[in-house]
Design an enzyme around this catalytic site. Structure first.
Site, mmCIF file in Angstrom:
data_model
loop_
_atom_site.group_PDB
_atom_site.id
_atom_site.type_symbol
_atom_site.label_atom_id
_atom_site.label_comp_id
_atom_site.label_asym_id
_atom_site.label_seq_id
_atom_site.Cartn_x
_atom_site.Cartn_y
_atom_site.Cartn_z
ATOM 1 C CE LYS A 117 -3.501 -2.373 2.809
ATOM 2 N NZ LYS A 117 -4.249 -2.360 4.095
ATOM 3 N N GLY A 118 0.586 2.160 -0.884
ATOM 4 C CA GLY A 118 1.339 3.399 -0.948
ATOM 5 C C GLY A 118 0.420 4.594 -0.839
ATOM 6 C CB VAL A 123 1.080 -3.246 -5.469
ATOM 7 C CG1 VAL A 123 1.603 -4.276 -6.467
ATOM 8 C CG2 VAL A 123 1.656 -1.871 -5.781
ATOM 9 C CE LYS A 138 2.443 2.482 -7.842
ATOM 10 N NZ LYS A 138 3.801 3.051 -8.024
ATOM 11 C CG ASP A 232 13.251 6.531 -3.309
ATOM 12 O OD1 ASP A 232 13.910 6.722 -2.257
ATOM 13 O OD2 ASP A 232 12.036 6.283 -3.297
#
Length: 367
Positions: A117-118, A123, A138, A232
């Site tokens: 989870k974002g 996803v 996603k 990142d």
């Protein structure tokens, strides 16, 4: 049935059916990766890598009353490997012709468990019903993409990831969308995030760590040759596949930088920021080399080299390059980490030399 109903219906499945579904997915799958967005990780009492320590240029913008979100998906042209493979007739995924994955909609998939989870979506592990092809899906809300002003970032992520073909970079198969969401289809890896494995054993031995570092150096070298910065790198953005193969994922902050030019945008995770980023100076691909040094240290020690209680203290340690090695860290590993973490970007070891470093070479026979 609309997309919301499909997602809700599939999430109400019994735990037994979920287990059976996932088992059948594994039996059908030959190559895998999950592409799950990283979860903020927390150490008791330390607030370790909490959301407050993650930097990005995203701005939370309020939408005008009555304004309807519109996202120009049509601007993403010729970026789907699915369509390209269909034209050449050569590419296949998991033994399934990619032509099976044309003109998709959510109802074409069985929805498995949530992989991650974002901030901008979830996803899922999914299976294409007709072909049996398993991948990660996603799902991102269009309204969130617009509200947080990341349309440009989203398009760039799709365009960059779809152009990459490397065994240590997650592949984006393509995308589709409906009225509310955009869906990205990516590789699925059954073994999950590198960080979860690192957390379970505190640190890796030299053989495993050197293999991971070699693969990341090769992947980053491939990206940099194409003028792409990742920006990142961290264990949460690395996924483990079969036979300890790892893949770098989450290209949300990746950017194409023409040869000789530099960037200024501050983004990434605090523990992995290079001195030039902290000082708000222009930077190039060497920020990824610094991040690889931090990653190498974390793989061998279990925590980043400059980690502190607060962002400000972490910045101070990075700028002082206050690097302390525990006794168990190999001498040659220390040398490589020190070369990766040179204060001056120009002094950092080239990625091609990383792959031939004595620490890598002496562990290679045991991979």
């Amino acid at each position: 049935m609309d997309a919301d109903a499909i997602l809700k219906k599939d999430q109400r499945r019994s735990s037994l059916k979920q287990r059976n579904l996932l088992l059948s997915m594994r039996l059908n799958q030959t190559t895998a990766t999950n592409g799950a967005p990283p979860q903020a990780r927390v150490q008791p009492g330390k607030g370790y890598r909490n959301p407050g320590k993650v930097l990005s240029p995203i701005r939370n913008q309020e939408m005008s009353p009555g304004k309807r979100p519109t996202l120009e998906i049509s601007e993403l042209k010729n970026v789907s490997p699915i369509n390209q493979a269909h034209k050449t007739g050569k590419a296949r995924a998991g033994g399934v012709p990619l032509s099976k994955l044309q003109n998709l909609k959510l109802a074409d998939f069985e929805i498995g468990k949530v992989l991650g989870k974002g901030k901008f979506g979830r996803v899922y592990c999914v299976r294409h019903i007709e072909s049996g092809f398993v991948c990660a899906l996603k799902a991102m809300e269009k309204k969130d993409i617009i509200q947080y002003n990341i349309e440009k970032q989203f398009r760039r992520e799709v365009e960059i990831q779809s152009s990459l073909r490397h065994p240590n970079l997650t592949q984006l198969y393509g995308y589709f969308h409906d009225e509310k969401r955009v869906y990205l289809l990516m590789e699925y890896l059954v073994n999950g995030e590198l960080y979860k494995h690192l957390k379970g054993r505190s640190h890796f031995n030299d053989v495993v760590a050197s293999y991971y570092v070699y693969q990341m150096a090769d992947a980053l070298d491939y990206m940099h040759e194409r003028n792409i910065l990742h920006r990142d790198i961290k264990p949460e953005n690395i996924i483990i596949g079969f036979n300890n193969t790892i893949k770098l994922t989450d290209f949300g902050w990746s950017v194409i930088t023409p040869k000789g030019s530099k960037r200024k945008t501050l983004c990434g995770t605090v523990d992995y920021l290079s001195p030039e980023l902290i000082r708000s100076r222009e930077y190039n691909e060497k920020v990824d080399v610094w991040a690889l040094g931090v990653l190498t240290y974390e793989l061998l020690v279990g925590s980043p080299p400059f980690e502190e209680e607060s962002k400000e203290l972490t910045y101070k340690r990075i700028l002082k390059r206050n690097l302390i090695f525990p006794d168990h860290v190999d001498t040659e590993a220390r040398h490589l980490i020190s070369r990766l973490l040179e204060y001056d970007p120009g002094d950092r070891i080239p990625l091609k030399e990383v792959k031939k470093h004595p620490w890598i070479e002496k562990n290679k026979p045991f991979w």
